[in-house]
Design an enzyme around this catalytic site. Structure first.
Site, PDB file in Angstrom:
ATOM      1  N   ASP A  24      -6.597  10.190  -4.945  1.00 43.86           N
ATOM      2  CA  ASP A  24      -5.904   9.242  -4.081  1.00 43.86           C
ATOM      3  C   ASP A  24      -4.572   8.937  -4.750  1.00 43.86           C
ATOM      4  O   ASP A  24      -4.361   9.230  -5.942  1.00 43.86           O
ATOM      5  CB  ASP A  24      -6.733   7.961  -3.900  1.00 43.86           C
ATOM      6  CG  ASP A  24      -6.282   7.135  -2.698  1.00 43.86           C
ATOM      7  OD1 ASP A  24      -5.355   7.581  -1.990  1.00 43.86           O
ATOM      8  OD2 ASP A  24      -6.850   6.058  -2.460  1.00 43.86           O
ATOM      9  N   ASN A  25      -3.664   8.338  -3.980  1.00 47.62           N
ATOM     10  CA  ASN A  25      -2.388   7.882  -4.516  1.00 47.62           C
ATOM     11  C   ASN A  25      -1.631   8.992  -5.235  1.00 47.62           C
ATOM     12  O   ASN A  25      -1.179   8.828  -6.372  1.00 47.62           O
ATOM     13  CB  ASN A  25      -2.609   6.675  -5.433  1.00 47.62           C
ATOM     14  CG  ASN A  25      -3.200   5.500  -4.685  1.00 47.62           C
ATOM     15  OD1 ASN A  25      -2.747   5.155  -3.603  1.00 47.62           O
ATOM     16  ND2 ASN A  25      -4.236   4.890  -5.249  1.00 47.62           N
ATOM     17  N   CYS A  79       0.854  -1.186   0.000  1.00 52.82           N
ATOM     18  CA  CYS A  79       0.000   0.000   0.000  1.00 52.82           C
ATOM     19  C   CYS A  79       0.888   1.233   0.000  1.00 52.82           C
ATOM     20  O   CYS A  79       1.911   1.275   0.700  1.00 52.82           O
ATOM     21  CB  CYS A  79      -0.912   0.013   1.224  1.00 52.82           C
ATOM     22  SG  CYS A  79      -1.983   1.463   1.301  1.00 52.82           S
TER      23      CYS A  79
END
Length: 821
Positions: free
Chosen positions: A216-217, A84
């Protein structure tokens, strides 16, 4: 497993020592879980009927069952490490809380993934020449739509990159949390690129437009605060900040956290060991350990378990198909490192207080010494440091990791943070001391947040909301209020005003200036400036296509509100996010639409900010205004509400007293005004309306024979389109009521929805507009301090800034003659 978030969604990691003890391949029940929403419930019959749709810019669009994939393409198995992007996030959150939850160092797992090459599927479907991207979408439904992301087509077609459409993990079907029955696996990249419950592959000329592909990310610049990241979409759409490949990272897994080493047993050596990984198919080439904070380093031995599949490849296995790394130099799995150290010479004699590890890959990328804090707290890869403590009179060594995963306390970073708080709170403030600074009208002003006391005296004049909004809460615990309306930057500013900690919880309650036992008296006004009062939302009435008049019931049917004309109230409500009642407290200031003579109810005209697609090239999605969408979505059945809000007031620095008198300015001086210039934009009409209506009511209350010349009023009102004009009919009625003493000029910035018969202004409120449709600035007579003309301005900040500059150019003195609400 350690649960990192609430029951829903499921996000977990294994204890680090347990994960490490299982070796190279992680069992599914210890594999970390990252989900953004619910886990789709897929039965075995549904899995057999599952279809993967390949469409878009392809010549041969198709749908494949899992059996079709097995029969049409070579079955491949690869050892792949999944990580992750938030792995080790809690370390960053200890420094400054970012947007994500607290991952420890076990947000990483490795398995044998079985499936078929994505490149084989794409070759079969034949992408068109103008195609550039491959978009993947899962079955999980989220508030902003399904989870999806994308890869460059050139990468997806490269078999060396090992991208798989996978149905198996470690020789068994994927478990529900890991994507059953089908998922994408992208070796060398972050887990967020590997879509689970895969349903759709679209070949396209542009990247994914899914919400979480953008929001996100991302590794945002360190100067961007978490608050900016929440409110400024521009950062999320900048392609420079996207995270694809993993960075170099390593962790010490043994000694484990809080492990004790008894020196009396005279161990000769201590194995220090852990994992390391990197991205893009590169190989870790060096792992080093330091006992003196980087002055000297020792090389650790590295083992690469994945090399077994180079030495002993598997061909045509009935489940795994082909596992063969003999023809590739790509490395997609973690490695393990170990350094045996002599306890006496390396740790005892050198009085070591910390052990740190760093790794390097074949591109010579190396873990940095210091943390790169970012708003998402992602890609944390600074040296992994384990503290060493001598205990039991020097007879034991205790090893302390930086953090403990999840919300549990522990680790040297947590301990240092708590210690800093204790140092800051060493000055204990008693309840009686707080009470001396709780008047709100005296020279000093103290308040309490999370049981800590702050002295805002030096900030009263500089507070953007005015000193009154601070004085109103003097002596109170304002934790919820402060957190609801202030940014991260404002919260950081608190440090310079911190003076100590309140003596105890009971004393804080006693010190509060609120009379919590007070009973409402119907004969007294509803509003109390130092007390939140509950009110029920009982009615919603459309005022325009995107504005509503919200009616709130007061404590008693015949009770007056008690709000001076021109002032406003604070309204706060909590948006509940889970079954436990946890949620976000929101607070806003509003000027009522109803007048002070109305009994039993408060009406507020509010513009509702609905969700919408943005105007950015990426098609940003605006989720809607938090407070306004909460009010808009509240159901009202049979006159009963399902939302209770809290109201406090009055608050404001301007008051219309009647008979042409206003109270405003330094020292709250009373000023006689004969001419009033009003400039409003959008929903900024509400404070303007309250004053304008009071003037008209006052005039109409007198018999015609006794009416004196009323105040002369000019109103310039800007909106985007004609249908955006609020309370237009009410304004037109006042034109008639004031018998020629009111002039209104509307300005529209857009031609959309405007009638062809529109005769008033177009464009924006500029200097020329102000010159033509407002009275001239006040002229100062000999010895006069103030004139008899005043301007009231309320609208969006850009409009107020432009109007202020325009009025200055026309000769208005802003701090003397212009009220900005």
């Amino acid at each position: 497993m350690i649960r990192l978030t609430g029951k829903h969604p499921c996000n977990t990691e294994a204890p680090l020592s347990t994960l490490f003890s299982r070796g190279f391949l992680t069992p599914q029940n210890l594999f970390y879980v990252r989900s953004h929403g619910y886990t789709p419930r897929v039965t075995c019959p549904q899995a057999k009927a599952w279809r993967l749709r390949v469409h878009g810019l392809v010549d041969n669009g198709n749908e494949f069952s899992i059996q079709d994939l097995k029969e049409r393409f070579q079955v491949i198995t690869l050892p792949v490490t999944l990580v992750c992007a938030g792995n080790r996030r809690k370390e960053q959150n200890m420094v400054a809380k970012g947007l994500g939850f607290n991952w420890g160092a076990a947000g990483v797992s490795t398995g044998l993934f079985t499936g078929v090459y994505l490149a084989d599927i794409l070759d079969y479907c034949k992408p068109k020449s103008r195609a550039r991207h491959v978009i993947f979408e899962g079955a999980d439904e989220l508030p902003q739509g399904k989870y999806g992301t994308s890869q460059r087509l050139s990468w997806a077609l490269d078999r060396k990159k090992g991208m798989l459409v996978s149905w198996g993990l470690n020789g068994e079907d994927l478990s529900p949390d890991h994507g059953y029955p089908l998922r994408l696996v992208v070796p060398g990249q972050i887990g967020g690129r590997m879509v689970k419950w895969l349903q759709s592959i679209e070949v396209s000329d542009r990247e994914s437009q899914h919400h979480l592909h953008f929001f996100d990310n991302k590794l945002l610049p360190t100067e961007v605060t978490a608050e900016q990241a929440r409110t400024e979409d521009k950062w999320w759409y900048d392609p420079k900040y996207i995270i694809n490949e993993l960075n170099v990272n390593a962790a010490i897994c043994s000694p484990e956290h809080n492990q004790l080493l008894q020196l009396a047993l005279e161990p000769e050596t201590l194995p220090i060991q852990g994992y390391a990984y990197t991205g893009g198919g590169r190989r870790i080439t060096r792992v080093e350990v330091t006992f003196d904070d980087g002055q000297t380093w020792k090389l650790a031995d590295i083992t690469y378990p994945e090399d077994l599949y180079r030495i002993h490849p598997v061909q045509d296995h009935h489940y795994f198909g082909k596992i063969d790394l003999s023809m590739t130099e790509m490395s997609f799995s973690w490695c393990f490192w170990k350094l045996n150290v002599n306890v006496q010479s390396c740790l005892i004699n050198r009085d070591v207080n910390a052990i740190a590890v760093r790794a390097m890959d074949e591109a010579l990328s190396v873990m940095p010494r210091d943390m790169y804090w970012n708003a998402t707290s992602m890609m944390n890869s600074w040296w992994f440091r384990v503290a060493v403590h001598k205990e039991v009179d020097g007879r034991c060594l205790r090893f302390e990791h930086p953090t403990v995963a999840g919300n549990a306390s522990g680790g040297w970073m947590q301990r240092m943070k708590d210690s800093a708080k204790e140092d800051a709170a060493s000055n204990i403030i008693t309840a009686s001391e707080l009470a001396q600074h709780a008047d709100g009208q005296g020279p000093t002003c103290w308040f309490v947040i999370q049981n800590h006391v702050y002295d805002a005296t030096g900030f009263l004049q500089d507070h953007p909301g005015g000193d009154q909004s601070i004085r109103l809460v003097a002596g109170e615990d304002v934790t919820e209020d402060f957190m609801a309306i202030h940014s991260m930057d404002a919260r950081k500013m608190l440090r310079q005003f911190h003076i100590g900690k309140l003596e105890d919880e009971a004393a804080r309650e006693k010190a509060s200036c609120l009379d919590v036992e007070a009973r409402d008296d119907a004969s007294k006004p509803f509003l109390e400036p130092r007390r939140w009062k509950k009110a029920r939302l009982v009615c919603k009435k459309p005022a325009s296509h995107d504005s509503r008049i919200f009616r709130f019931a007061l404590s008693h049917d015949e009770q007056k509100l008690g709000l001076p004309v021109g002032q406003h109230v604070f309204l706060r409500a909590k948006k509940i996010n889970d079954a436990a009642g946890e949620g976000e407290m929101m607070q806003r200031a509003y000027t009522p639409y109803s007048d002070n003579n109305q009994r039993g109810f408060l009406d507020i005209l509010i513009k509702v900010y609905f969700p919408s697609r943005g105007s950015t090239k990426a098609g940003a999605t605006f989720p809607g205004g938090k407070m306004t969408m909460l009010l808009e979505n509240t159901r009202i059945d049979g006159g009963l509400d399902e939302l209770t809000v809290e109201i406090k007031g009055p608050v404001g620095h301007f008051t219309y007293l009647g008979d042409g008198q206003v109270q405003w300015g330094p020292g709250n001086r009373i000023r006689k005004v004969r001419r009033l210039a009003m400039i409003a934009g959008g929903s900024g009409i509400t404070p303007i309306w309250s004053t304008l209506r009071a003037i008209a009511d006052e005039y109409m209350a007198c018999p015609p024979s006794k009416r004196r010349q009323p105040m002369q009023v000019w109103l310039v009102y800007g909106n985007r389109t004609e249908r955006d004009i609020l309370i237009r009919e009410e304004l037109d009625r006042l034109l008639y009521s004031l018998e020629g003493n009111l002039c209104i000029w509307h300005v529209l910035s857009s031609d959309e929805h405007s009638s062809s018969s529109w005769k008033m202004g177009r464009g924006h409120i500029n200097v020329e507009c102000l010159r033509r449709h407002l009275p001239p600035p006040p002229s100062m007579g000999a010895g006069d301090e103030i004139g008899d003309t005043l301007a009231l301005v309320c609208g969006p900040p850009p409009m107020e800034k432009a109007v202020g500059a325009g009025l200055q150019e026309l000769g208005w003195v802003l701090d003397r003659d212009v009220v900005f609400f």
